[in-house]
Design a protein around this motif. Structure first.
Motif, PDB file in Angstrom:
ATOM      1  N   LEU A 141       0.817  -1.210   0.000  1.00 34.37           N
ATOM      2  CA  LEU A 141       0.000   0.000   0.000  1.00 34.37           C
ATOM      3  C   LEU A 141       0.858   1.271   0.000  1.00 34.37           C
ATOM      4  O   LEU A 141       0.401   2.333  -0.429  1.00 34.37           O
ATOM      5  CB  LEU A 141      -0.936   0.014   1.213  1.00 34.37           C
ATOM      6  N   ASN A 142       2.096   1.154   0.472  1.00 38.01           N
ATOM      7  CA  ASN A 142       2.985   2.320   0.480  1.00 38.01           C
ATOM      8  C   ASN A 142       3.374   2.759  -0.927  1.00 38.01           C
ATOM      9  O   ASN A 142       3.836   3.892  -1.122  1.00 38.01           O
ATOM     10  CB  ASN A 142       4.251   2.024   1.284  1.00 38.01           C
ATOM     11  N   TYR A 143       3.219   1.858  -1.905  1.00 38.00           N
ATOM     12  CA  TYR A 143       3.622   2.158  -3.271  1.00 38.00           C
ATOM     13  C   TYR A 143       2.458   2.583  -4.158  1.00 38.00           C
ATOM     14  O   TYR A 143       2.659   2.832  -5.360  1.00 38.00           O
ATOM     15  CB  TYR A 143       4.308   0.944  -3.889  1.00 38.00           C
ATOM     16  N   MET A 144       1.270   2.673  -3.604  1.00 42.14           N
ATOM     17  CA  MET A 144       0.116   3.037  -4.410  1.00 42.14           C
ATOM     18  C   MET A 144       0.330   4.401  -5.081  1.00 42.14           C
ATOM     19  O   MET A 144       0.770   5.347  -4.441  1.00 42.14           O
ATOM     20  CB  MET A 144      -1.154   3.080  -3.558  1.00 42.14           C
ATOM     21  N   GLY A 145       0.036   4.447  -6.373  1.00 44.06           N
ATOM     22  CA  GLY A 145       0.175   5.701  -7.104  1.00 44.06           C
ATOM     23  C   GLY A 145       1.519   5.876  -7.790  1.00 44.06           C
ATOM     24  O   GLY A 145       1.680   6.818  -8.589  1.00 44.06           O
ATOM     25  N   ARG A 146       2.486   4.988  -7.511  1.00 46.10           N
ATOM     26  CA  ARG A 146       3.766   5.076  -8.216  1.00 46.10           C
ATOM     27  C   ARG A 146       3.540   4.836  -9.704  1.00 46.10           C
ATOM     28  O   ARG A 146       2.738   3.997 -10.094  1.00 46.10           O
ATOM     29  CB  ARG A 146       4.745   4.031  -7.664  1.00 46.10           C
ATOM     30  N   THR A 147       4.262   5.552 -10.558  1.00 45.85           N
ATOM     31  CA  THR A 147       4.096   5.389 -11.991  1.00 45.85           C
ATOM     32  C   THR A 147       4.702   4.073 -12.460  1.00 45.85           C
ATOM     33  O   THR A 147       5.608   3.526 -11.816  1.00 45.85           O
ATOM     34  CB  THR A 147       4.773   6.529 -12.758  1.00 45.85           C
ATOM     35  N   TYR A 148       4.224   3.592 -13.594  1.00 45.23           N
ATOM     36  CA  TYR A 148       4.739   2.331 -14.121  1.00 45.23           C
ATOM     37  C   TYR A 148       6.212   2.464 -14.505  1.00 45.23           C
ATOM     38  O   TYR A 148       6.989   1.521 -14.341  1.00 45.23           O
ATOM     39  CB  TYR A 148       3.915   1.887 -15.337  1.00 45.23           C
ATOM     40  N   CYS A 153       5.715  -4.004 -12.966  1.00 41.94           N
ATOM     41  CA  CYS A 153       5.019  -5.062 -12.230  1.00 41.94           C
ATOM     42  C   CYS A 153       5.951  -5.910 -11.370  1.00 41.94           C
ATOM     43  O   CYS A 153       5.680  -6.151 -10.191  1.00 41.94           O
ATOM     44  CB  CYS A 153       4.218  -5.940 -13.185  1.00 41.94           C
ATOM     45  N   SER A 154       7.061  -6.373 -11.950  1.00 41.27           N
ATOM     46  CA  SER A 154       7.960  -7.246 -11.184  1.00 41.27           C
ATOM     47  C   SER A 154       8.734  -6.459 -10.127  1.00 41.27           C
ATOM     48  O   SER A 154       8.999  -6.965  -9.034  1.00 41.27           O
ATOM     49  CB  SER A 154       8.934  -7.967 -12.118  1.00 41.27           C
ATOM     50  N   THR A 155       9.063  -5.213 -10.415  1.00 40.70           N
ATOM     51  CA  THR A 155       9.756  -4.377  -9.431  1.00 40.70           C
ATOM     52  C   THR A 155       8.850  -4.112  -8.234  1.00 40.70           C
ATOM     53  O   THR A 155       9.305  -4.137  -7.077  1.00 40.70           O
ATOM     54  CB  THR A 155      10.198  -3.047 -10.054  1.00 40.70           C
ATOM     55  N   PHE A 156       7.584  -3.867  -8.501  1.00 41.16           N
ATOM     56  CA  PHE A 156       6.615  -3.618  -7.430  1.00 41.16           C
ATOM     57  C   PHE A 156       6.581  -4.783  -6.444  1.00 41.16           C
ATOM     58  O   PHE A 156       6.691  -4.593  -5.223  1.00 41.16           O
ATOM     59  CB  PHE A 156       5.232  -3.393  -8.042  1.00 41.16           C
ATOM     60  N   ILE A 157       6.487  -5.999  -6.959  1.00 43.58           N
ATOM     61  CA  ILE A 157       6.398  -7.156  -6.069  1.00 43.58           C
ATOM     62  C   ILE A 157       7.744  -7.444  -5.412  1.00 43.58           C
ATOM     63  O   ILE A 157       7.813  -7.738  -4.217  1.00 43.58           O
ATOM     64  CB  ILE A 157       5.869  -8.379  -6.835  1.00 43.58           C
ATOM     65  N   GLY A 250      -1.488  -0.008  -8.437  1.00 40.92           N
ATOM     66  CA  GLY A 250      -2.841   0.216  -7.962  1.00 40.92           C
ATOM     67  C   GLY A 250      -3.559  -1.064  -7.588  1.00 40.92           C
ATOM     68  O   GLY A 250      -2.965  -2.149  -7.536  1.00 40.92           O
ATOM     69  N   ILE A 251      -4.830  -0.928  -7.321  1.00 42.06           N
ATOM     70  CA  ILE A 251      -5.689  -2.034  -6.885  1.00 42.06           C
ATOM     71  C   ILE A 251      -6.835  -2.150  -7.874  1.00 42.06           C
ATOM     72  O   ILE A 251      -7.499  -1.152  -8.192  1.00 42.06           O
ATOM     73  CB  ILE A 251      -6.246  -1.778  -5.475  1.00 42.06           C
ATOM     74  N   CYS A 252      -7.089  -3.348  -8.361  1.00 44.19           N
ATOM     75  CA  CYS A 252      -8.161  -3.533  -9.324  1.00 44.19           C
ATOM     76  C   CYS A 252      -8.775  -4.920  -9.170  1.00 44.19           C
ATOM     77  O   CYS A 252      -8.328  -5.727  -8.353  1.00 44.19           O
ATOM     78  CB  CYS A 252      -7.658  -3.337 -10.752  1.00 44.19           C
ATOM     79  N   GLU A 253      -9.779  -5.182  -9.968  1.00 42.33           N
ATOM     80  CA  GLU A 253     -10.425  -6.487  -9.954  1.00 42.33           C
ATOM     81  C   GLU A 253      -9.619  -7.456 -10.813  1.00 42.33           C
ATOM     82  O   GLU A 253      -9.024  -7.068 -11.832  1.00 42.33           O
ATOM     83  CB  GLU A 253     -11.858  -6.382 -10.464  1.00 42.33           C
ATOM     84  N   LEU A 254      -9.597  -8.702 -10.400  1.00 40.65           N
ATOM     85  CA  LEU A 254      -8.866  -9.739 -11.133  1.00 40.65           C
ATOM     86  C   LEU A 254      -9.287  -9.791 -12.596  1.00 40.65           C
ATOM     87  O   LEU A 254     -10.470  -9.747 -12.912  1.00 40.65           O
ATOM     88  CB  LEU A 254      -9.124 -11.099 -10.472  1.00 40.65           C
TER      89      LEU A 254
END
Length: 275
Positions: A141-148, A153-157, A250-254
């Motif tokens: 949640l601390n990373y929400m809003g970071r640009t792509y 995707c892999s860096t985020f996780i 961000g957060i979205c539906e599967l």
């Protein structure tokens, strides 16, 4: 089949020793009044349903997790899911969402899910502290809003796990396909193929638990996207990811397929995180 399952449940209830302390307590999920939420509470509910035990009005209120005014098998199942670190006791309790977490959720929430901000916050907030994925979600949640461009995707996780101290064992290397191959080579038992229902072509999520890593592949089987599964909330399957469609993290539906991406595998990191 249903009769056999019921008979098995009854046998288990008879075999489980339950101390019916019936102490005064108002702790959510505590059926036997011992101040803890364990499988014994689920067993007591089942014994109560077949009239092998008694429950006070307070205890019934404690375990009424689905809000129907009674203690039933669904409440027992919810307690067992909690004990197994699969899900929180309830997302419909009187507990209010933490304002700081709520702001982070809202920052990353896709617009069509804006009405679910509080439910998603409560779902994460109420996960047991013993569930290692709770810390993963809180960090993510601390990373929400970071640009792509700044966090794909892999860096985020990878950075989420690294911040929680798991980078060496849980999320090695860089890139979605590298991680998929790493699971195949080192933890094949934790990597599972996603099966789809033939009639709807929707993924079968029934064995997923909060925190599993989702891998999307191309037609050649190369992983080209990765996301984190949060859980089923209000009938929707919620994920966290970094994607162009979200303008970043961000957060979205599967979703199961789009523009050459196909949800193909999921990896459960629980055993790695718990050692």
């Amino acid at each position: 089949m249903k009769k056999r399952i019921l008979a098995l449940i009854l046998c288990l209830c008879l075999l489980i020793g339950i101390t019916e302390a019936h102490a005064a307590t108002n702790e959510l999920g505590d059926a036997n009044g011992d101040g803890k939420v364990t499988s014994a509470d689920a067993a007591l509910i089942l014994r109560y349903l077949v009239r092998l035990s008694q429950m006070s009005a307070q205890e019934i209120q404690n375990v009424d997790l689905n809000g129907n005014g009674a203690a039933d098998a669904a409440d027992a199942a919810a307690i067992l899911r909690y004990v197994a670190h699969i899900a929180p006791l309830s997302v419909n309790t009187v507990q209010k969402p933490d304002e700081t977490l709520l702001k982070k959720v809202k920052k990353g929430l896709k617009s069509d899910l804006s009405g679910m901000a509080e439910s998603i916050t409560l779902f994460i907030q109420q996960l047991p502290a013993s569930n290692p994925h709770r810390a993963i979600f809180l960090q993510a949640l601390n990373y929400m809003g970071r640009t792509y461009d700044s966090m794909d995707c892999s860096t985020f996780i990878r950075e989420t796990y690294r911040a929680c101290g798991y980078s060496a064992d849980v999320y090695p290397g860089r890139g979605s396909d590298y991680v998929l191959r790493w699971f195949r080579d080192n933890h094949a038992d934790d990597l599972h193929k996603v099966f789809y229902f033939e009639e709807s072509d929707q993924p079968d999520t029934r064995l997923w638990t909060p925190g599993v890593i989702l891998f999307y592949t191309d037609s050649d089987g190369t992983a080209n996207h990765v996301a984190i599964y949060v859980g089923e909330i209000e009938g929707k399957h919620i994920i966290m990811e970094s994607a162009g469609s979200l303008n970043g993290v961000g957060i979205c539906e599967l979703w199961s397929a789009s523009s050459g991406f196909r949800l193909s595998y999921y990896a459960d990191t629980t055993s790695l995180m718990l050692g």
